[in-house]
Design an enzyme around this catalytic site. Structure first.
Site, mmCIF file in Angstrom:
data_model
loop_
_atom_site.group_PDB
_atom_site.id
_atom_site.type_symbol
_atom_site.label_atom_id
_atom_site.label_comp_id
_atom_site.label_asym_id
_atom_site.label_seq_id
_atom_site.Cartn_x
_atom_site.Cartn_y
_atom_site.Cartn_z
ATOM 1 N N HIS A 154 0.822 -1.195 0.000
ATOM 2 C CA HIS A 154 0.000 0.000 0.000
ATOM 3 C C HIS A 154 0.857 1.246 0.000
ATOM 4 O O HIS A 154 2.049 1.186 -0.274
ATOM 5 C CB HIS A 154 -0.947 -0.034 1.195
ATOM 6 C CG HIS A 154 -2.268 -0.657 0.841
ATOM 7 N ND1 HIS A 154 -3.455 -0.013 0.993
ATOM 8 C CD2 HIS A 154 -2.544 -1.862 0.313
ATOM 9 C CE1 HIS A 154 -4.442 -0.793 0.574
ATOM 10 N NE2 HIS A 154 -3.904 -1.937 0.171
ATOM 11 N N ALA A 155 0.232 2.370 0.313
ATOM 12 C CA ALA A 155 0.885 3.656 0.099
ATOM 13 C C ALA A 155 2.253 3.774 0.766
ATOM 14 O O ALA A 155 3.249 4.055 0.114
ATOM 15 C CB ALA A 155 -0.029 4.773 0.575
#
Lengths: 131, 94
Positions: free
Chosen positions: B17-18
């Site tokens: 994810h980010a």
């Protein structure tokens, strides 16, 4: 010549809380080394943007490497353009307003900046951002 | 020119994810070599130094990340990136 400084990121929102929160997300996700300027709100502290507040923030965050600017809605962009026009000629060219969503764009731009990329690549990263 | 390849399964609870994507991009950018990355053995190679491309992968836990580096520090780059994934990106709080 000293090593070139990293590109900085500037955040202009209608809301002081969004500006502050976006900067906090950038620092938490990308690191505290990234140079981030932010401002939001009109002169009375309400929702809106203020040319003089933006100008002072941009003046403060400016670096030789350039500054990628993220704005939220129409008026923020217009007032940021006006604020850039008020800067001295040598600084003015270092600012570029990214066509990107403010939060995603700021995180992407700051990440790319943290790798030592130039302003054009940083802008590209912001503009490639997706939610 | 040296070429190195390696693969590492994503065991990090939330996948790529980010924040992991940010860390991976930052690490890849420290090397001179060209560094590419794909998800699974038949995924498309992307530039591991481009944060927007890495973030767009949205690789989930259990998938395997493949790295390919070309350049003088290719071996070091692949070893470092595999290590980052193996350690769960040094971060499991998100």
């Amino acid at each position: 010549m000293s090593a070139p400084a990293q590109v900085a990121v500037a955040i202009v929102s209608h809301s002081p809380e969004i500006a502050r929160g976006t900067a906090a997300m950038v620092h938490q996700m990308v690191g505290s080394d990234v140079r981030v300027g932010y401002c939001g709100g009109n002169a009375d502290g309400g929702l809106g943007t203020d040319v003089e507040t933006i100008r002072a923030m941009l003046e403060d965050v400016w670096t030789h490497a350039g500054v990628a600017v993220l704005v939220d809605l129409g008026g923020a962009e217009m007032n940021t353009e006006m604020a850039i026009e008020m800067l001295s000629e040598d600084k003015r060219a270092g600012f570029t307003i990214c066509n990107a969503a403010i939060v995603e764009g700021a995180v992407m731009a700051a990440t790319q900046a943290s790798t030592g990329s130039g302003l054009q690549e940083v802008q590209q990263a912001a503009e490639d951002a997706i939610g | 020119m040296a070429v190195a390849e390696g693969a590492q399964e994503l065991t990090h609870a939330i996948g790529l994810h980010a924040r992991p994507a940010v860390k991976l991009t930052q690490l890849a950018s420290r090397f001179e070599s060209n560094v590419r990355l794909r998800v699974g053995a038949d995924g498309d190679w992307i530039n591991a130094k481009s944060v927007s491309k890495v973030m767009r992968l949205k690789a989930r836990t259990g998938k395997t990340l493949h790295f390919r580096a070309e350049g003088d520090d290719a071996d070091e780059a692949v070893a470092a990136l595999k290590g980052l994934v193996e350690r769960g990106f040094g971060d499991d709080t998100q």
